[in-house]
Design a protein around this motif. Structure first.
Motif, PDB file in Angstrom:
ATOM      1  N   ALA A  19       0.818  -1.219   0.000  1.00  0.00           N
ATOM      2  CA  ALA A  19       0.000   0.000   0.000  1.00  0.00           C
ATOM      3  C   ALA A  19       0.849   1.265   0.000  1.00  0.00           C
ATOM      4  O   ALA A  19       0.370   2.340  -0.397  1.00  0.00           O
ATOM      5  CB  ALA A  19      -0.931   0.001   1.216  1.00  0.00           C
ATOM      6  N   ASN A  20       2.105   1.167   0.442  1.00  0.00           N
ATOM      7  CA  ASN A  20       2.971   2.344   0.491  1.00  0.00           C
ATOM      8  C   ASN A  20       3.678   2.633  -0.836  1.00  0.00           C
ATOM      9  O   ASN A  20       4.340   3.648  -0.982  1.00  0.00           O
ATOM     10  CB  ASN A  20       4.029   2.162   1.589  1.00  0.00           C
ATOM     11  CG  ASN A  20       3.401   2.067   2.961  1.00  0.00           C
ATOM     12  OD1 ASN A  20       2.467   2.813   3.271  1.00  0.00           O
ATOM     13  ND2 ASN A  20       3.886   1.140   3.783  1.00  0.00           N
ATOM     14  N   LEU A  21       3.530   1.709  -1.777  1.00  0.00           N
ATOM     15  CA  LEU A  21       4.184   1.854  -3.070  1.00  0.00           C
ATOM     16  C   LEU A  21       3.227   2.529  -4.042  1.00  0.00           C
ATOM     17  O   LEU A  21       2.133   2.023  -4.314  1.00  0.00           O
ATOM     18  CB  LEU A  21       4.604   0.477  -3.604  1.00  0.00           C
ATOM     19  CG  LEU A  21       5.292   0.426  -4.962  1.00  0.00           C
ATOM     20  CD1 LEU A  21       6.604   1.185  -4.941  1.00  0.00           C
ATOM     21  CD2 LEU A  21       5.529  -1.035  -5.369  1.00  0.00           C
ATOM     22  N   LEU A  22       3.622   3.673  -4.595  1.00  0.00           N
ATOM     23  CA  LEU A  22       2.745   4.469  -5.448  1.00  0.00           C
ATOM     24  C   LEU A  22       3.364   4.692  -6.825  1.00  0.00           C
ATOM     25  O   LEU A  22       4.588   4.715  -6.978  1.00  0.00           O
ATOM     26  CB  LEU A  22       2.486   5.841  -4.809  1.00  0.00           C
ATOM     27  CG  LEU A  22       1.929   5.870  -3.389  1.00  0.00           C
ATOM     28  CD1 LEU A  22       1.855   7.318  -2.899  1.00  0.00           C
ATOM     29  CD2 LEU A  22       0.565   5.193  -3.307  1.00  0.00           C
ATOM     30  N   TRP A  23       2.477   4.859  -7.798  1.00  0.00           N
ATOM     31  CA  TRP A  23       2.892   5.465  -9.062  1.00  0.00           C
ATOM     32  C   TRP A  23       2.940   6.977  -8.817  1.00  0.00           C
ATOM     33  O   TRP A  23       1.989   7.561  -8.292  1.00  0.00           O
ATOM     34  CB  TRP A  23       1.900   5.150 -10.169  1.00  0.00           C
ATOM     35  CG  TRP A  23       1.989   3.753 -10.693  1.00  0.00           C
ATOM     36  CD1 TRP A  23       1.306   2.671 -10.249  1.00  0.00           C
ATOM     37  CD2 TRP A  23       2.820   3.304 -11.772  1.00  0.00           C
ATOM     38  NE1 TRP A  23       1.641   1.552 -10.972  1.00  0.00           N
ATOM     39  CE2 TRP A  23       2.576   1.912 -11.915  1.00  0.00           C
ATOM     40  CE3 TRP A  23       3.728   3.920 -12.618  1.00  0.00           C
ATOM     41  CZ2 TRP A  23       3.223   1.144 -12.891  1.00  0.00           C
ATOM     42  CZ3 TRP A  23       4.374   3.160 -13.578  1.00  0.00           C
ATOM     43  CH2 TRP A  23       4.123   1.790 -13.715  1.00  0.00           C
ATOM     44  N   ILE A  24       4.062   7.594  -9.178  1.00  0.00           N
ATOM     45  CA  ILE A  24       4.200   9.017  -8.899  1.00  0.00           C
ATOM     46  C   ILE A  24       4.569   9.789 -10.164  1.00  0.00           C
ATOM     47  O   ILE A  24       5.134   9.238 -11.107  1.00  0.00           O
ATOM     48  CB  ILE A  24       5.257   9.298  -7.801  1.00  0.00           C
ATOM     49  CG1 ILE A  24       6.632   8.746  -8.195  1.00  0.00           C
ATOM     50  CG2 ILE A  24       4.798   8.725  -6.471  1.00  0.00           C
ATOM     51  CD1 ILE A  24       7.748   9.122  -7.231  1.00  0.00           C
ATOM     52  N   GLY A  25       4.244  11.054 -10.163  1.00  0.00           N
ATOM     53  CA  GLY A  25       4.507  11.962 -11.271  1.00  0.00           C
ATOM     54  C   GLY A  25       3.799  13.265 -10.971  1.00  0.00           C
ATOM     55  O   GLY A  25       3.670  13.662  -9.813  1.00  0.00           O
ATOM     56  N   SER A  26       3.265  13.907 -12.017  1.00  0.00           N
ATOM     57  CA  SER A  26       2.559  15.160 -11.788  1.00  0.00           C
ATOM     58  C   SER A  26       1.616  15.457 -12.939  1.00  0.00           C
ATOM     59  O   SER A  26       1.942  15.215 -14.099  1.00  0.00           O
ATOM     60  CB  SER A  26       3.550  16.317 -11.635  1.00  0.00           C
ATOM     61  OG  SER A  26       2.862  17.550 -11.464  1.00  0.00           O
ATOM     62  N   THR A  27       0.457  15.960 -12.566  1.00  0.00           N
ATOM     63  CA  THR A  27      -0.469  16.508 -13.566  1.00  0.00           C
ATOM     64  C   THR A  27      -0.378  18.030 -13.614  1.00  0.00           C
ATOM     65  O   THR A  27      -1.066  18.657 -14.416  1.00  0.00           O
ATOM     66  CB  THR A  27      -1.907  16.091 -13.222  1.00  0.00           C
ATOM     67  OG1 THR A  27      -2.234  16.556 -11.906  1.00  0.00           O
ATOM     68  CG2 THR A  27      -2.066  14.576 -13.302  1.00  0.00           C
ATOM     69  N   LYS A  28       0.457  18.616 -12.757  1.00  0.00           N
ATOM     70  CA  LYS A  28       0.560  20.072 -12.672  1.00  0.00           C
ATOM     71  C   LYS A  28       1.673  20.617 -13.575  1.00  0.00           C
ATOM     72  O   LYS A  28       1.522  21.668 -14.201  1.00  0.00           O
ATOM     73  CB  LYS A  28       0.830  20.502 -11.230  1.00  0.00           C
ATOM     74  CG  LYS A  28      -0.173  19.982 -10.207  1.00  0.00           C
ATOM     75  CD  LYS A  28       0.201  20.448  -8.820  1.00  0.00           C
ATOM     76  CE  LYS A  28      -0.698  19.834  -7.756  1.00  0.00           C
ATOM     77  NZ  LYS A  28      -0.395  18.389  -7.563  1.00  0.00           N
ATOM     78  N   ILE A  29       2.802  19.913 -13.584  1.00  0.00           N
ATOM     79  CA  ILE A  29       3.933  20.353 -14.394  1.00  0.00           C
ATOM     80  C   ILE A  29       4.446  19.155 -15.189  1.00  0.00           C
ATOM     81  O   ILE A  29       4.069  17.998 -14.937  1.00  0.00           O
ATOM     82  CB  ILE A  29       5.082  20.918 -13.535  1.00  0.00           C
ATOM     83  CG1 ILE A  29       5.666  19.823 -12.627  1.00  0.00           C
ATOM     84  CG2 ILE A  29       4.629  22.117 -12.721  1.00  0.00           C
ATOM     85  CD1 ILE A  29       6.940  20.221 -11.924  1.00  0.00           C
TER      86      ILE A  29
END
Length: 980
Positions: free
Chosen positions: A154-164
């Motif tokens: 549960a602590n493992l995420l797909w990460i990135g950004s929709t803002k920049i």
């Protein structure tokens, strides 16, 4: 006296050591199809691997009949921490001749995420002693339930950004100094593309455009790296660059795709057994880095002023950029479509020298051969001598002020590294093209510019903004790839020479395993163009072309080229991955699409959908691995049944199609499309019969054999023109495909149909009118039915339409295979100069000109021979093919000795642990063999025997065909066969 005895004993001991060292021994060991010697971090994704090895003849091919009689494999685990248990398995001495696909036979599966090593030795018939053990070979196993392992955390995420445009992400972490680090393993997926850094170092610099392209919502690939040597006690840092790749809506217009994203886990195990993890989560920070824009089709914009040299090192502090917290993003895989995170179990895309390994090499021989035959050198770059992995321009011109146009001399795929020097903020622009601008009609001369219209919507345009380094700076793109021969630089602040540019060749990592050269400069150039075209179109999936706004996994291209590709390159893992991608998008009714990944256009045209059965069968043929047939049998059967469902509604006469016999040479029309589709249907039913027979599925074999016979009779009934005695409209394609199918053309019609085909070819001045489907069948058909002379004449032609025309026309000289027979005369709409679909003829070079056929029962060498009157077309060939058993080589020369007319000199090398039969065809109609010699000694003569065993040779003469067959074991053989 004691001194004499001591010396004599020492002499005997040394002799014994030398003799033992010369024993045949295993080498080029494989596990789970991976070549162990060429992989630094070997990862196996199965708990029960299989092993293969070749047997050396100590560079003495004259040593004959080497056969393995037994083997022994030892495997043991490697303890990572004090808590680990040691596992050992010893097969013991197994009496067996098997040296490929040897199973791991322990009662216990290998553990997931563990480290192992193994070694092996063999016993051979010459002599009956064991070889030395191989060196220990190290590997590790992947986490077999990878999807569950990653999604359950549960602590493992797909990460990135929709803002920049967050395309640089970093995280620092502390490694305690309580116990030494024994293992540090990363699992990572960055989509569309990523590059991975630890403590400032690119972990695998030649690995590019990773991970492989898939239908992401169904299968997203995850890579794994052993970074143990990169981790140290104290503060560490990880950095990841992200690119859009094929996950960008710009490429495919898929609205559910979005910005790049990262999944990352680092698992560190200490000597004392304790563990720690570093996961992708919202403790990571990110920014837009120096890459301002990236696109597979449209290139990259790079602002070197935004570079931060130490951004992936611990202690980095950036006062000039806004690093913000990464967002949690949705997983690309879809639960609704049973999406999975899967280990990337195939070689990655690489750039430069790590991309292509050479297993056969005739570079020196090739130069000598061309010189001795007074043949011109082959146009384009040679990768056999190693220089073809990174190309240097052969010339540079300046068609207008401020523009440099470089000619690489070879149509290639990759990008260029450019050395620049200038003021900060200066922009430099790079364009890529396959050909120069079309000649002016008034003068016939080129303007010197590049021609980009055939790229359609793909700009292939890179931009670089200098940071102003007084020592100079080097730019090469990161997340794009180009197909080109000409490289144009605009706005360079300093004059450029050819020494300022080098261009790494980029493709899925593979091994060159086939070489073919002949006395025909036309055939040699075609072979060159096919090999370069094939390399250009293995980019994690088999693509149609590498330059325009397409580059997709068109199934028809993959099916047509797979046989040729497997003769030239070692691609089993590459094609198994593609089969998995096809099965991913196969519908419940068995239908598959025309294009994979992101398939569209259900159901596929039968000549495109045939990729599933055809690739499966060709992998079995080339690697003799029935496990592949077992894995995909149900998928192939479901596909055939889907076509059958449509057939039940239409019959063959109206069988559905989309493309027919694609792009025949203008002005020739396309023949009956329903006949073309029916050919593929019968072809695939035939493959299914073969698969069922190999796997022992007797009921299926009988049922589909009866069904095939029904289809064969219907094909003849509905497509044969009884008034004209030919098929359909009488065009070449219809006759070729009917004749190529087994048991379709009745014996009483076969001669008539064949004569009509020959007459049509003759009426066109010995030229073809065939499209991609029938061209693939034409050459083997002619060679196998007494018209090999004509086949060689066709392939030797240089006038339109022909393969030779592609590089002897007055407009442009091809170094890869064109998409269209008449490319210079066509507009830009669909006009690639680097397509592989017509490269299908390359398989015929190996299977018929060299005559190499591999099967589960042994090797057959049967070169087809042009007649005495046509031998000037092809008087010599030399072919090498590296197989799982070792090197097969066939070389022949016609009438080399002036004193003996009507003879063939043939040199053959057969690898250890195999049997072969060498078949000699009559050199001219009505001829008979009068003498057969090996190593200048007669082993058969017409005057003395019809069948004989001389010096362990078994020689047979077929009195009906006058073919001569010699049965041999391994070794080098020098034959001379005299005919009259």
């Amino acid at each position: 006296m004691p001194r004499l005895l001591f010396n004599f004993g020492l002499f005997v001991f040394i002799l014994g050591c030398v003799a033992h060292a010369q024993l045949p021994s295993p080498f080029d060991v494989r596990i789970d199809h991976y070549k162990t010697g060429s992989i630094h971090d070997l990862v196996i994704n199965t708990p029960r691997p299989r092993f293969s090895w070749k047997i050396s003849n100590n560079n003495e091919p004259s040593q004959r009949n080497i056969e393995q009689i037994a083997y022994q494999i030892q495997l043991e685990s490697i303890k990572v921490s004090a808590k680990d248990n040691l596992f050992q398995w010893d097969s013991g001495r197994i009496v067996s001749t098997q040296s490929i696909h040897v199973p791991y036979a322990s009662r216990y599966d290998l553990s997931a995420g563990a480290r192992y090593r193994f070694r092996l030795r063999i016993w051979t018939s010459i002599p009956n002693e064991s070889s030395e053990w191989t060196e220990w070979i190290y590997f590790r196993t992947a986490i077999f339930n990878l999807n569950e392992y990653l999604t359950d955390n549960a602590n493992l995420l797909w990460i990135g950004s929709t803002k920049i445009n967050m395309n640089e992400l970093r995280k620092e972490f502390l490694v305690p100094n309580t116990s030494p680090v024994r293992s540090a393993i990363v699992y990572i997926s960055g989509i569309g593309y990523y590059q991975f850094y630890i403590n400032g170092y690119n972990v695998d610099p030649s690995r590019k455009l990773d991970p492989g392209w898939t239908t992401f919502e169904i299968r997203t690939l995850v890579a794994t790296f052993d970074v143990t040597s990169n981790i140290s006690a104290g503060m560490n840092a990880v950095g990841v660059k992200l690119g859009n790749g094929w996950y960008s809506g710009e490429q495919l217009g898929i609205p559910t795709y979005g910005p790049p994203r990262l999944l990352f886990t680092l698992n560190i195990t200490f000597q004392n057994g304790e563990q720690m993890q570093v996961l992708s989560d919202q403790t990571w920070s990110g920014r837009q880095g120096s890459i301002l824009r990236d696109s597979v089709y449209n290139g990259e914009s790079y602002d070197a002023r935004n570079e931060r040299v130490d951004w992936a090192r611990p202690g980095f502090n950036d006062s000039l950029s806004a690093w913000i917290m990464a967002d949690s993003l949705p997983s690309p895989v879809s639960e609704a479509r049973n999406g999975q995170l899967v280990l990337q179990d195939m070689p990655p895309i690489r750039a430069g020298f790590d991309a292509l390994h050479i297993e056969t090499d005739m570079s020196n021989h090739e130069r000598d051969y061309l010189k001795s035959m007074n043949l011109k050198y082959i146009q384009g770059a040679s990768f056999r001598d190693g220089r073809g992995s990174v190309l240097k321009p052969i010339s540079v011109s300046q068609p207008t002020v401020g523009i440099h146009t470089f000619d690489l001399g070879q149509n290639m795929v990759g990008w260029c590294r450019v050395r620049l020097r200038g003021l900060r903020g200066v922009g430099v622009y790079f364009r890529h093209a396959e050909i120069l601008a079309q000649p002016l009609h008034s003068t016939g001369q080129s303007t010197g510019g590049i021609y980009t219209e055939n790229l359609r919507g793909a700009t292939q345009f890179d931009t670089y903004i200098l940071r102003g380094d007084p020592n100079g700076e080097i730019y090469e793109p990161t997340f794009t790839v180009h197909g080109f021969r000409y490289f144009q630089v605009s706005g360079a602040p300093n004059p450029l020479t050819v020494d300022d540019v080098e261009c790494p060749v980029v493709h899925s990592e593979t091994v060159l395993k086939g070489n073919f050269i002949s006395s025909s400069p036309i055939i040699n150039q075609i072979q060159h163009n096919i090999q370069w075209g094939q390399l250009s179109n293995i980019m994690s999936v088999p693509t149609d072309c590498p330059q325009r706004d397409e580059r997709r996994g068109w199934m028809g291209d993959a099916a047509l080229s797979v046989n040729e590709a497997l003769y030239n390159f070692d691609l089993i893992k590459f094609y198994v991955n593609f089969l998995n991608l096809i099965c991913d998008v196969q519908q419940s009714n068995g239908a598959i699409p025309d294009v994979v990944p992101n398939g569209g256009g259900y159901p596929a045209d039968p000549n495109w959908g045939t990729a599933l059965p055809t690739i499966t069968w060709q992998l079995y043929r080339h690697y003799n691995d029935s496990q592949i047939l077992s894995t995909y049998y149900d998928h192939v059967r479901a596909y055939v049944e889907n076509i059958r469902g449509g057939y039940n509604n239409t019959g063959l006469v109206n069988l559905a199609y989309q493309f027919g016999d694609w792009v025949p040479p203008p002005p020739q029309p396309m023949t009956n499309e329903h006949l073309i589709a029916s050919f593929a249907f019968l072809h695939d039913v035939s493959i299914l019969i073969n698969m069922s027979q190999v796997l022992g599925k007797t009921a299926d074999s009988q049922a589909y054999s009866a069904f095939y016979q029904q289809l064969a009779e219907e094909f003849h009934r509905v497509f044969f023109n009884t008034a004209a005695n030919y098929y359909a409209d009488g065009m070449q394609s219809a006759q070729v495909l009917a004749l190529a199918l087994p048991n379709v053309v009745p014996e009483n019609a076969r001669v008539t149909v064949f004569n009509h085909l020959l007459s049509d070819i003759s009426a066109k001045n010995n030229h073809v009118s065939t499209g991609i489907v029938s061209t693939a069948q034409l050459y083997p058909l002619l060679s196998d039915n007494g018209h090999h002379d004509l086949a060689v004449e066709l392939i030797s032609s240089t006038t339109y339409p022909s393969y030779g025309y592609m590089f002897t026309n007055p407009y442009e000289n091809a170094t890869t295979i064109w998409e269209l027979w008449d490319a210079p005369s066509e507009g830009p709409g669909m006009n690639s100069r680097n397509h592989i679909m017509y490269g299908s003829v390359g398989a015929w070079f190996y299977s018929h000109l060299a005559g190499i056929d591999l099967s589960s029962t042994g090797i057959t060498i049967r070169p087809r021979m042009v007649s005495e009157t046509k031998k000037h077309l092809l008087s010599k060939i030399n072919c090498q093919l590296s197989t799982l058993y070792g090197l097969v080589q066939v070389s022949y020369t016609r009438d080399e000795r002036d004193t003996v007319a009507n003879s063939i000199l043939m040199s053959v090398i057969i690898p250890p642990n195999t049997q072969a039969k060498v078949v000699f065809e009559p050199l001219f109609p009505g001829s008979r063999c009068i003498t057969l010699l090996e190593d200048n000694q007669t082993i058969w003569s017409l005057a003395s025997a019809e069948f004989t065993h001389v010096r362990n040779f078994a020689v047979e003469r077929d009195t009906r065909t006058d073919f001569m067959t010699v049965h041999i074991g391994s070794g080098r053989y020098e034959f001379q066969v005299v005919w009259q």
